[in-house]
Design an enzyme around this catalytic site. Structure first.
Site, PDB file in Angstrom:
ATOM      1  N   ASP A 109       0.837  -1.198   0.000  1.00  0.00           N
ATOM      2  CA  ASP A 109       0.000   0.000   0.000  1.00  0.00           C
ATOM      3  C   ASP A 109       0.872   1.249   0.000  1.00  0.00           C
ATOM      4  OD1 ASP A 109      -2.176  -1.685   0.229  1.00  0.00           O
ATOM      5  OD2 ASP A 109      -2.309  -1.465   2.412  1.00  0.00           O
TER       6      ASP A 109
HETATM    7  N1  URA Z   1      -1.300  -5.952   3.858  1.00  0.00           N
HETATM    8  C1  URA Z   1      -1.761  -4.692   3.876  1.00  0.00           C
HETATM    9  O1  URA Z   1      -2.795  -4.415   4.476  1.00  0.00           O
HETATM   10  N2  URA Z   1      -1.090  -3.748   3.220  1.00  0.00           N
HETATM   11  C2  URA Z   1       0.075  -3.991   2.558  1.00  0.00           C
HETATM   12  O2  URA Z   1       0.670  -3.079   2.001  1.00  0.00           O
HETATM   13  C3  URA Z   1       0.552  -5.307   2.556  1.00  0.00           C
HETATM   14  C4  URA Z   1      -0.158  -6.274   3.211  1.00  0.00           C
END
Ligand code: URA
Length: 245
Positions: A109
């Protein structure tokens, strides 16, 4: 064992980002390229790029078919190769690596930091992302609220996400429990926002997330957010499931 194929000299040098085909031709005609110590003035000369010693102006060309980069992704950058408005992870690469056109293997993310592999090797990327392979991914997370042994058990049994999906078992280790808890979580799949949604499933909110391992790779503590390096031969071999060379 891969079959070593010969390729045209100009094709090899274009691949390595030395210049366009026209520019390589000029370099060759000017006698600035050598193959195994002899001037190569024919850009169409066939070479074995992994075996022959190719130099341009005396600098040895370290041929690689693909590039494999271990990045410590910073927050605020998108796991993509292009975006209209936002900075993307490939914007952080030096031109010498960008010529290989690497792309991120999976996504973190925008507000997640940590280990991100970038490669031009589509086959390896496909293998690592295959849901059948269950490649483990470990995250360090800071979570608002008290994380308890009940959460560990819930994750071990699998939790139900907001869309009804039942997760595979995950391994939760509580590093510190308090108003803001610190944990490590290993998961074997990669659903959208999975870690954040697993904590939501037990009524908690992830406030900081960092990936620290993926398969045999660990985040290199020497890499500051935004920095990257090439994988070592040992890391690459273990990633490909080969014996260490
Ligand atoms: N899980 C998440 O919620 N975000 C990420 O970036 C990776 C795994």
């Amino acid at each position: 064992m891969a079959v070593r194929k010969s390729q045209r000299l100009d094709k090899v040098l274009v691949h390595m980002g030395i210049g366009t085909r026209k520019e390589i031709r000029k370099l060759a005609k000017a006698g600035r390229i050598k193959v195994n110590g002899s001037v190569a003035d024919d850009p169409g000369l066939h070479v074995l790029p992994e075996e022959d010693k190719i130099t341009v102006d005396g600098e040895t060309i370290d041929y690689r078919e693909h590039i494999y980069l271990l990045m410590n992704k910073p927050q605020g950058v998108i796991s993509a190769t292009e975006d209209r408005n936002e900075e993307v992870v490939t914007d952080l690469l030096e031109p010498e690596h960008r010529v290989f056109e690497p792309f991120p293997v999976g996504r973190l993310d925008k507000d997640t930091e940590g280990l991100l592999l970038l490669t031009s090797d589509g086959k390896l990327s496909h293998q690592l992302l295959s849901p059948k392979k269950h490649v483990p991914k470990t995250y360090y997370a800071e979570v608002d609220g008290l994380v308890t042994e009940e959460d560990t058990i819930a994750f071990k049994n699998g939790v139900t996400l907001d869309d009804g999906y039942e997760t595979m078992p995950g391994e939760l280790t509580i590093l510190s429990a308090g108003p803001r808890s610190e944990v490590e979580l290993t998961i074997y799949e990669g659903k959208y926002h999975q870690v954040k949604r697993m904590f939501e499933a037990v009524g908690k909110k992830v406030v900081f997330l960092k990936r620290i391992a993926m398969g045999p790779l660990s985040l290199d503590p020497d890499l500051e957010p935004g920095e990257y390096r090439e994988l070592t031969p040992e890391e690459l071999a273990s990633l490909k499931g080969e014996d260490t060379p």
